[in-house]
Structure formats: structure tokens, C-alpha cells
Design a protein around this motif. Structure first.
Motif, PDB file in Angstrom:
ATOM      1  N   ARG D 280     -13.974  -7.654   5.828  1.00 41.67           N
ATOM      2  CA  ARG D 280     -12.867  -7.733   6.800  1.00 41.67           C
ATOM      3  C   ARG D 280     -11.587  -7.148   6.221  1.00 41.67           C
ATOM      4  O   ARG D 280     -10.683  -6.766   6.931  1.00 41.67           O
ATOM      5  N   SER D 281     -11.522  -7.077   4.903  1.00 40.38           N
ATOM      6  CA  SER D 281     -10.360  -6.470   4.245  1.00 40.38           C
ATOM      7  C   SER D 281     -10.335  -4.959   4.448  1.00 40.38           C
ATOM      8  O   SER D 281      -9.314  -4.323   4.226  1.00 40.38           O
ATOM      9  N   GLY D 282     -11.464  -4.381   4.827  1.00 43.53           N
ATOM     10  CA  GLY D 282     -11.498  -2.927   5.027  1.00 43.53           C
ATOM     11  C   GLY D 282     -11.363  -2.161   3.732  1.00 43.53           C
ATOM     12  O   GLY D 282     -10.822  -1.058   3.706  1.00 43.53           O
ATOM     13  N   GLY D 283     -11.857  -2.736   2.656  1.00 43.79           N
ATOM     14  CA  GLY D 283     -11.902  -1.994   1.391  1.00 43.79           C
ATOM     15  C   GLY D 283     -10.627  -2.049   0.581  1.00 43.79           C
ATOM     16  O   GLY D 283     -10.542  -1.412  -0.478  1.00 43.79           O
ATOM     17  N   VAL D 284      -9.642  -2.792   1.054  1.00 46.83           N
ATOM     18  CA  VAL D 284      -8.351  -2.841   0.362  1.00 46.83           C
ATOM     19  C   VAL D 284      -7.870  -4.276   0.273  1.00 46.83           C
ATOM     20  O   VAL D 284      -7.849  -4.978   1.275  1.00 46.83           O
ATOM     21  N   GLN D 285      -7.503  -4.728  -0.909  1.00 43.36           N
ATOM     22  CA  GLN D 285      -6.930  -6.069  -1.087  1.00 43.36           C
ATOM     23  C   GLN D 285      -5.671  -5.966  -1.937  1.00 43.36           C
ATOM     24  O   GLN D 285      -5.705  -5.398  -3.029  1.00 43.36           O
ATOM     25  N   GLY D 286      -4.591  -6.505  -1.400  1.00 42.12           N
ATOM     26  CA  GLY D 286      -3.323  -6.400  -2.124  1.00 42.12           C
ATOM     27  C   GLY D 286      -2.842  -4.967  -2.264  1.00 42.12           C
ATOM     28  O   GLY D 286      -2.098  -4.642  -3.175  1.00 42.12           O
TER      29      GLY D 286
END
Lengths: 374, 374, 374, 374
Positions: D280-286
Motif C-alpha cells: 500500500r506504500s507503493g514502494g516508498v516509505q518515508g
């Protein structure tokens, strides 16, 4: 990286000495400025090769084409792209330097950095790159002239040990352009031309100093602390090929004076303006223009390309010798004059726009719409 | 605007000579670098006032606090903020200059630009601003040392007309720091100190030249065309207070030679490396480092603040006189040494990171994950 | 890298959730703007934790100190540094997350990028970083208000599936601030507060949508092509923690209409101004403001930190579980309102200055000195 | 201003829909990359007009010429300039819009900003500008592929209310290019084509949503805090003509979930890699890539130019009507697919180089020369 200059009036150049062409994209130009290819060409003609016996005989008309950003003779505010095609490219002249590094040239360092280089001429390190700067500088000069009456005049101050006495406060473009070496002192000019001509015949090269003045610069241009006006000017001209030194105002000689001798005392002139009695500051104090003439000097080394044989090495690490055969300038200084002017114009124009953006906005309600309307 | 320097290793300074403090934010620092306040303090102590009889007696411990970006002694890769509080601020010394412009200072130009200025000392134009640069420079030096063994050594080359002969290839920090004027030639140092001391007693000031060398610089740093290494170095040091000129390698003197005298011939050294027999290029060719020592010189004018009475004007346009009472350096050159070193370190570190970003990426599938992993 | 936002009005933030503090440096602020710590504090208080029962109970006064750039209550034009010290840091809450990665947090990605992280709280990825943005936004709002009468009002449009009908053309700050969830529709607000409270008790979290309007924006702000106003706004708000989506004007719903339904037809209003009959464009056409209200929406995901147990892994690669113990918001959306407003203000202020710099300069001789004088 | 994108891999576009041509300068490209005009042309052909019955019939071959930066088939590391000449320019089609503002177009806002515009077509606001982006994107894609095996695939997710179910983890370029609407679901594609064709016959227009996935993106790309990966992606695609909304991962729909439903739990996969069970982050966190597929969606409004008569005003302030006669797309979404891919490639390539520059440098003595050598 590194091919863009300026903050609001932003110039990006591209192109190598050989290949499709040389060009520039100017972003951030004020809209509705009248500009023509002819005006730009006029400055390019001062820079182009083949203009006299003391410069390289390479034949390039350096005709510019405006690709975008100008419509019905006026700037649109969107990027102005200008292209100059390369013409007289004799790649066969360069077979030898495809494998041998020219001393004091960028051949070896480009190879070290990129692991590849365009060995047809200087590639990106060629002074042909400055076409883009001079074209952009023509537009910057016009903006400075129209917005504030700024005049920029560069000239040859010294060739090797022949130094001309020139008054930066009164020198004119006409005086500069009255001879092929671009020294406004006619007597010195003649001796300089002779020296360059003799040097050319000796298959050697010489250097010198360009001085450049900007007059009528409004007070307040330049930004503390890293973008001080002298810092931007230094960067601008030290990015020109062959430059080895920069001075503003009193420069290195100023270090020989005491503070009481060096300081520019203030007085009030007949118009009630705050002025300085002397101008050892060179028109800039604390990184900001003070309204006096801005005076800079740039040292250009003797052209690296010479006909005399020199020791060098090949790309593959063997020692050898090289005597240049390509066409080249025995002295770059006369052609450097419009380049220095261009860089000074780019710096001042960019700082003018930045200053206007930060400090020129009326901060009182209802002045607003008029203030920002075109 | 104008308070940020660098592209990938990016430094933003803030603060005035009087007020809450002086500081710097360093963005883009490589992660996991060991760094301590003590290491930074060491460099700040070389810059701070009150360190000897020939500098300003203003008492500032210039103690730095790392506010962010370092955790358990190591850099996090996120912004490092460093703060130095102002302490010995005697605003009463400045009542006079609240209304009178100091000659060759930035008082008048700041007023012209901003319509306001902090008249307690030099405000933003004060050399106290360089605290931030020197703090950031300490980190840049460490990166350069660890990544490539780079050594940067600056020193006083000349005070007024006393010029020292120094070999940039061998000079050490210890030699430089062995005396309070930071001239590695002990005999010259003594004469320089005497001259500065005498000048102080005369209520006058003097200037001079700082030379700075970077050794073991990898080949390939610097970017055509506007971000040439010499252009970035020139901008860096010409943004220091009181600087009036810049040279790299042969500098202005190089213009007196012919090309055949000036060119640096190549040879292959015992390790098979391409080297130059001479180093008139100053370690940079075509804007890119060639692996030889990078040598620059910076001219610093005599301190503008002097105890002697001078003609000047008030903010409201009346002619008057002024004799400075505040504490000030009779000669800024010794304290400028760590500043020049810092700017050189900032430029080289930024260019190292940029070069690695553009040219250091392996472009072959499957080398990838290892290559970019920390 | 990446900690600076804006071009002429340029903001650099620093600091982690734990450590010396959080701050911002604002470069390029117009001079002579009256600004006080109290005005900035007012905005910070809207952002700070502990302000109501539906936000994190962490106790931080978030008191700001202006370190530089303001003198006698007015901006100097030089960098404004603002510092907020961290206070209620309970590192012991974080012992577990020193080794376990919190799902949908930045712990794992920071480690992957930097090979190190400040595990005391979110470090640099903490929403505490937005203190700097909100402080800078307070100044930007004031400039926009004074220069052009711009009003920026943000509010909670939706919490999970509770959506409020709000008229962006008339909503006021007072209506927004009349309840702790910052939804100007009182009835919806009550239901939202109940839902957030229930969620908190369930040890879970929820998200929602912030809508923000800017009124009285002058025509002409925004720059083709990459710096279109909607592009800058999108970047600004998508750089806020927890944001997952952005819309301007009709947004995603606009894709369900035909062109004839969607286009904003022009007419001439009573004042002779060109206006649009509808505002599906959201105040921006071709990247440039058209004088209508600018309306954006930002999706914020449910807070990643929850008290419920979740599957995760340790830093050293073992599977484990984690139930957060630290203090955290059950819903970030109410506190995100001032953050969205701040980013909108930063974008508009920067574009206002840039526009004035490029397009506001009178290009006719003799208009000049007055035009650029402060 | 505003025509440059990227930090280390930096793209500057220029040109209007009518006039000399459209182009791009790419600065900072890694050296020694094999690249040909044919490879770039392949991407341009996906973007160009006249490729099928559902796009504008304007006839442009959009043939590109590499002017600089490539030598013997390889990149030099210096600026790559690419030029596409305009051909099928029928200025006569535009006589009416020289005086009438097209609703929801940039005509009025360009006039408001610049006081001038190129009324021959959209000028700088034309989607022809994206030629430069797509050309640069072709190079960025190749770098990403070679350096890290990154694959970028965009496709039409929705046209008006026809939404296709597509698995971003497996979709291929071949599936996308198998039909003229670029929807990898053949059945949906057929219905979409029919709807666009019908809309064209109705002299109306429609919009839709492009989804784009990047696979094999290395962990660690993206920079806190303003240059978060999702912020850069949002800016990139929101700078495309006609875009009205952006989502990453769960997007707006994610706001309807609770944290316990939304969070991506971690596990250790068969290779010992830290992975997330959901995305659900779409491959990106922070703001930093976590190694999972990066998935974004962009909303494109219905084309503003329609054949139906609409109310509008003239430049001089009179109300009138307008029915477009020029050639135009009834739906821009199929042609927007390569544009979205290009912007995603530009962002990822730039962040890859920046990450390598900051975090990829070995900080241990003696690793150095090898590390930075080409």
C-alpha cells in the motif's frame, strides 16, 4: 552538470567544437524585450574566428538561429534557444591528438574524468563553447541597458608585458573596436599587434590581461554571503577557457597599501548622492554594488596550442612529442574581450532580477496587482 | 538568497555578528562519518578572535553545538546543524556607526539594498559569518582525507610587501601553526608579526596574500563548463570578506610567459602515472583536476576598520568623520588562512560527490545493488 | 540533499525528533517585513502536539527562538534562522524500535539508504520536522497577505469516510479553528472527533483528506514547464509525512466528465475582469494562476504507528512482532492542516518573488533607479 | 525559469508548438553510455501525433537530431542536446485564437503573466514540449536498466468510467503497445477505443487515468525531506499538461482504511531480503524506495480543445464564442503514457545519481582512486 549559470536569468550551454553545433538556452528572460538575430550576431562576430590576422584562421560564420522563445521580434518569457552550426571542421587535423595529449589542454583531464573524449578539436573544452555565453550576454546587455542604463566595456589591458593605460571611466566601445587587438590605446595596440604577429610566426603563443568596466550599475546588486557580486563575477570569468586570475578594484596591488590609504572615503555629490572619493573597492562593498564603476581584470595564459614541438604522452602511456598543426590563436586575449563582457553582463543581469524579486516587491496591500502586472 | 554554497555537499550559513548566534546547516553529508564537536572546535579555534596579540581582542569562545545530523558520534546523512552563540557583544561600541557609514565597509551598500541593516557590528557582513564555513570545512576536510587522502594546507604568503618563499609541495600544518601569523617561514613570520603589531599601534591596518595547496586530489574533479574547478574555487574564496583577487597556478605572472615556457609538458612517472613536469596549471586543466597539487592565492585588502580618522557620511546624507572605536583586526590575513582552507575543502568535497554521482555509477547490470548499497 | 525548498524564497529545515532541536533557515525573505516570534508561535501552536485529546500527548511547548535575520522587529533580508528545542523526549520508549522496524515507517528505508539511523523516534522522518515548514510558512503567509491580500485556509475535508461539505470560497480560519478536528462543518466535526477518539481507544489509526484554498492570488504566478504551480504545490504537499495523493481543482473526479462539461468558460465580470464561470481548473491553467481560487486536496494515510500488534522484522533480519508503545496521533489529519497551509504559502510566496523578478522589472531607461530602490 | 528538472541528471527543455523546433539539453549524463538516435526515436514515436485514429491527425515525424554530447555512439558526459524540428504547422488554423482565449487553456494565463504569447497553437504550453522530456526519458530509462535492471511500464488504467484491472507486477510493454489506446486489458481497450472514437465524432473530449509501475528499483532512492521520492514523482507528472491529480500506492482510497488494515507488514523472503507482505506504500516509505514496486497514478482531464461551441472572451475583453477548428486529440491519455514513463524515469535516474554521489562514496583511505576512476 556544470553547464548552467545564473539563478533567475539562467543560461545553459551545449555543444562541442566539432559535431552538430553549439548553442544556448536562456531561461528566465523578461518578456516583451525586443531582440533580433542581428543584434546577437553583432556580438558573435566580435568573438568569431577568422576576423583578423592575429586570430585563428578557422572559417566559421557563426551564424545564429533563434529556435524558440522569441515571437514577432519580442521575447516570450519562455526559454530562448539559440543554435550555431559548426562548419569548418577539419577532423583530419586532429588525427594526431586523438592519441597524444596536448600539454596544458584538457585532453588528459577529460579522459581521466569521463573515460572518453571527443578528440576532434577540444570537444567541450574548446573556446567555441563561449558562443553560447556571448549570445546570451547580448541579451543580458540589452536588459541591463534598458532597465538601468548599464554600459559594459571590456578591453585588452595588457599583452604579455605591454600594458596600456586606459581610463575605465571614459573608455568607449568604439575606441576598443578601432583596432584588431581591442586595446583602446592606439599606440599600445600597434605594439601588441606586432608582438602577437611575431609570436605567431615563432610558432609560439602569448597571454595577457582583459579589464572590463560596468558603468551605471544600480546600487544594491549582489547577495551576501556566497553570491557576493565579486564572487559571482570571479566564477563567471574564471570559467572562461585559459583564465588564471581575477581581480576586482585594487586587486593584488591593494594588498600593498595600508587601510588608511586603501579605504574609499564617502562624500555627498552635487546630486545629494552618497559617493566614494576613490574606487579601490571596484564598485562593490560587502558583495553589493555601491553605484561606482565596477572594474575587474582577468589574466589569460598564453594559448596552450603551439606549433613548437613539446614533450608529451599518448593516451596509452607512452612518451612522445607533439607540434600542433590545427588552426589556433597565437593569443586568445583579443577574442576574450567579448567573452568577459558577456560573463559580466550575465552576472549583473541575473543579480538585477534576483534583487528585484527579493527586494523590489511592494509589501503594502493594494499596491499589489499593479506591481506585479506586466 | 545567496547563503547556500555547493551542489551535493551543500552548506547554508546564517547569523549576524550580534544577536542569537552564527550557524550552518550542512546538507548532503555522506552518512556514517565519525565526527565530533571537538574536531570542529579545533578548526574554529584557528579562526576565532582573541587568539593572539595581532588579532582582534573580542572575546568569543566560539564554542560550537551540533544541533542535528549526528547520532552516537556518526553522521546520519541528514542535515547537520551547528550553532555558535555570540557572547562578547558590546553594542555600545556601535552607537556611532548606527548613523555613520564606515568607509569601505558594507554599511552603505546593505542600506542601499535592503533599506535596513543591523548596525551592531557588521551584521551579516561581519567575518563572524565565516564560523559556519569553517565548521563545515572541518567536515569536508575529513571526508576528503578519508575518501582520497587529500591534504589542504593554507598559509600566509605575503603581508603587505613581506613575501615568504614557501614550497607548497612540502609545507605542513605544523609549520603553519608554529607562529601566530601562520607563515611557515619563521624569519618572515617574525617580520610580519612586527609589522602588524606596529600597524596596530599606528591605528592603521594592512593586508596580504594567502596561498593554499591541496595535495593528493584525485584526477577528474571539476565540471565543464561553468563549474570548472578554478571557477568554483574563485567563487568560494572571493565570497570571503576582504578578498580582492584570486589566482590559480601561474596566475597573473603566467601572462608574462610564452606558451612554450608556460605549458606543462607530460611525462610518465615511475608508477606509470601521467604527470606534468611543471605545474603552472596549478593542478587544474580544462576545469578538471589533473592529479598535481592544486595551488591558489587570494589577495586580502587591509582591514577597512581603522582607528585613524576618515571622512565619511551619515545615513541621512551629511558629511562627517569617523575614527573606529570597536575591536578589530589590524590585519585579517592570519585568521583568513582557515577560511581559505575551508572554502577549498567545501569546493573539493562537493565536486568529489558530484563526480562520484555522475561518473562513478557502474553501468552494467548486476553490479548494481552492491554498488549503491551503503 | 533534499532539505531545501523554493527558489528565491528558500527554506532549509534541519533537526530530528530527538536531539538538539528542530529548525529552519529562510533565505531570500524581503527586507523590512515586521515579524515577531509571537506571530510565528501562533502557527506553531496549531501544529504542536498535546493541544487536544485527539492528538499525541507528547508535551512540547515548541517555543521558537529567532536566531538571526530579524532586527528591531523587522526582517533584514538576510537569512532568518528559527530554532525550536526538543523537550519531552522519552528515548526509553524507543528501545524496542532500535532493533525492530515499524511497519510503513521510514526505519527500514533510512537504514537501507544511510546504513545508520537515529532510532530515537522517527529521527529526521518524524513529523516534528514540519515545525520548520510551519514557522517559515507563517512568514510566507504574511508576505502574501501584505503584497497581494492572499488568504490561505486549510481544513479537514474528510476523516475516513466522514466527508464534510465546505464552501472553499467562503470558509474562514475562525470556522476551522472552532473545533479540535479543524473541520469547519460543526456537525461533521463532532462525528469525526468521536471516530478518532474511538480509534484511539481501539489502538488503531485513521486517515483522511485536507482541502486548502488560496484566495486573492494574483494572476500570473507559476512557471512553465516543470515549475507549474500545480507541480510545485504537488511536490510541496507530497513531501509532507503520510501524504499519499494530491488533487487540484476537479482532480480525479474531473476525469469522469467530458471536455464540454469540464471546461471553465470565460466571461467578463462587473469590474471588466476576465473570469471563469466555473473553477474546475482549481485556479491554475497551464501551470499559471488565473486569479480564481486555488483549491487543492491532499490524502493522508492512517498513522503508521498503532498500538495493535503487527508482524515485522528486526534490523538483523529476524521475523518478530511489534505493538507501538510511544505516544502518537491516532489521526494526523487535524495537525496536517497547518502543514498543508504552510506548504501552499511557501510555494505561492516563492512564485510571487520569482514572477516579480522575471516579469516585474520595468525595461525602460530612467524608470530604473526608483524601480529597484527599496 | 522553470524549464529545468532534476539535480544531477538535469534536463532543460525549450521550444514552442510552432517555430524553429522543440528540444532538450541533458546535463550530468553518465559518460560512455551507448545511445543512438534510433533508441530515442523509438520513444518519441510512441508520443508523436498521427499514430492512430484516436489521436490528433497533425503530421509530425518528430525526427530527432542529437546535436552534441554523443561521440561515436557513446555519451561524453557533457550536455546532450537533442532537437526536433516542427513541420506540420498550420498557423492559419490559429487566426481565431490569436484573439479569443480557449477555455481551460493557457492562453489567458500566459497573457496575464507575460503580456505576450505565441498564439500559433499552444506555444510553450503545448504538449509538444513533452518531446524533450520523452527524449531525455529514453536515456534515463537506459541508465536505470543498465545500472539496476529497473523496468518502467505505464499504461491506461481508466478512460472516463471504463477502468481496467491490470496487475502492475506483471504487465509488459508488449501488452501495453498491443493496442492503440495503450491499455493492457484487450477487452477494456476495445471499449475505450470505441468511446474515444465516439467522443471525437461528438466534437467533445474525455480524460482518464494513467498508472505507471517501476520494478527492480534499488532500495534507498529518494531524499528526505522535500525531495522525497513521491514528492519528486508528483512534481514530475503534475508538470505534464492536463494532469489534475496524483497518487502513490493506496492513494486517496488508502484514507478509507485503518492503520492496521493499511500498514505493510514486513517479512523475510526466501533470499533473506526484507520485504513487505502488501504494497500500500507503493514502494516508498518515508520518501525513500523500499525495493517494492513503485506504483503511481495520474489523472488527466478531458482535452480542453473541443469542436463544440463554448462561451469565451477575447483578449481585449469582449464576450464571444469559440468552436475549435485546429487538429487535436479527443483524449490525451494514450499519448500521455510515454510522458508519465519519461517523468518517472527522469526522477528515478536523478535520485539514483544523487544517492550514489552522497552515499556511495567509500570513506576509507586507499579505496579511493579505484572508486572514483571511470
Amino acid at each position: 552538470m556544470g553547464n548552467t549559470f545564473g539563478h533567475l536569468f539562467r543560461v545553459t550551454t551545449f555543444g562541442e567544437s566539432h559535431g552538430g553545433g553549439i548553442g544556448v538556452v536562456i531561461d528566465g528572460c523578461p518578456p516583451r524585450l525586443e531582440i533580433s538575430e542581428a543584434e546577437i550576431q553583432q556580438e558573435l562576430d566580435r568573438r568569431r574566428p577568422g576576423q583578423s590576422k592575429i586570430v585563428t584562421p578557422r572559417r566559421e560564420s557563426d551564424s545564429c538561429e533563434i529556435l524558440s522563445g522569441v515571437f514577432e521580434g519580442k521575447t516570450l518569457g519562455t526559454p530562448i534557444a539559440i543554435l550555431v552550426r559548426n562548419q569548418d571542421a577539419r577532423s583530419q587535423d586532429y588525427n594526431e591528438i586523438a592519441v597524444k595529449y596536448r600539454p596544458s589542454h584538457a585532453d588528459a583531464t577529460y579522459d581521466a574524468k569521463y573515460g572518453i573524449r571527443n578528440w576532434q578539436g577540444g570537444g567541450r573544452s574548446s573556446a567555441r563553447e563561449t558562443i553560447g555565453r556571448v549570445a546570451a550576454g547580448a541579451i543580458a546587455k540589452k536588459i541591463l541597458k534598458l532597465a538601468a542604463g548599464v554600459e559594459i566595456v571590456g578591453y585588452v589591458k595588457r599583452i604579455k608585458d605591454i600594458e596600456a593605460i586606459v581610463d575605465p571611466n571614459t573608455v568607449t566601445l568604439e575606441q576598443v573596436e578601432s583596432n584588431i587587438v581591442r586595446c583602446p590605446n592606439p599606440e599600445c595596440a600597434e605594439r601588441m599587434i606586432d608582438l602577437i604577429d611575431q609570436t605567431r610566426r615563432d610558432k609560439d603563443s602569448i597571454g595577457g590581461v582583459v579589464e572590463c568596466v560596468a558603468r551605471n550599475v544600480p546600487k544594491g546588486l549582489g547577495d551576501p554571503v556566497f553570491d557576493k557580486l565579486e564572487a559571482e563575477l570571479a566564477k563567471g570569468v574564471m570559467s572562461l577557457p585559459a583564465s588564471k586570475g581575477f581581480e576586482i578594484g585594487s586587486g593584488f596591488a591593494g594588498t600593498l597599501l595600508t587601510g588608511s590609504e586603501h579605504n574609499d572615503e564617502y562624500y555627498i555629490d552635487e546630486n545629494g548622492e552618497i559617493r566614494t572619493a576613490t574606487n579601490r573597492s571596484g564598485g562593490v562593498q560587502g558583495g553589493i554594488s555601491n553605484g561606482e564603476n565596477i572594474i575587474i581584470r582577468v589574466a589569460f595564459k598564453p594559448t596552450a596550442t603551439i606549433g613548437k614541438e613539446q614533450r608529451t604522452v599518448t593516451q596509452t602511456g607512452e612518451e612522445t612529442t607533439l607540434a600542433a598543426k590545427g588552426r589556433h590563436d597565437p593569443c586568445v586575449v583579443p577574442r576574450a574581450v567579448p567573452m568577459v563582457e558577456a560573463m559580466m553582463a550575465l552576472v549583473l543581469c541575473d543579480r538585477l532580477l534576483c534583487h528585484h524579486g527579493q527586494c523590489g516587491l511592494p509589501l503594502a496591500l493594494n499596491q499589489n496587482l499593479a506591481a506585479i502586472a506586466p
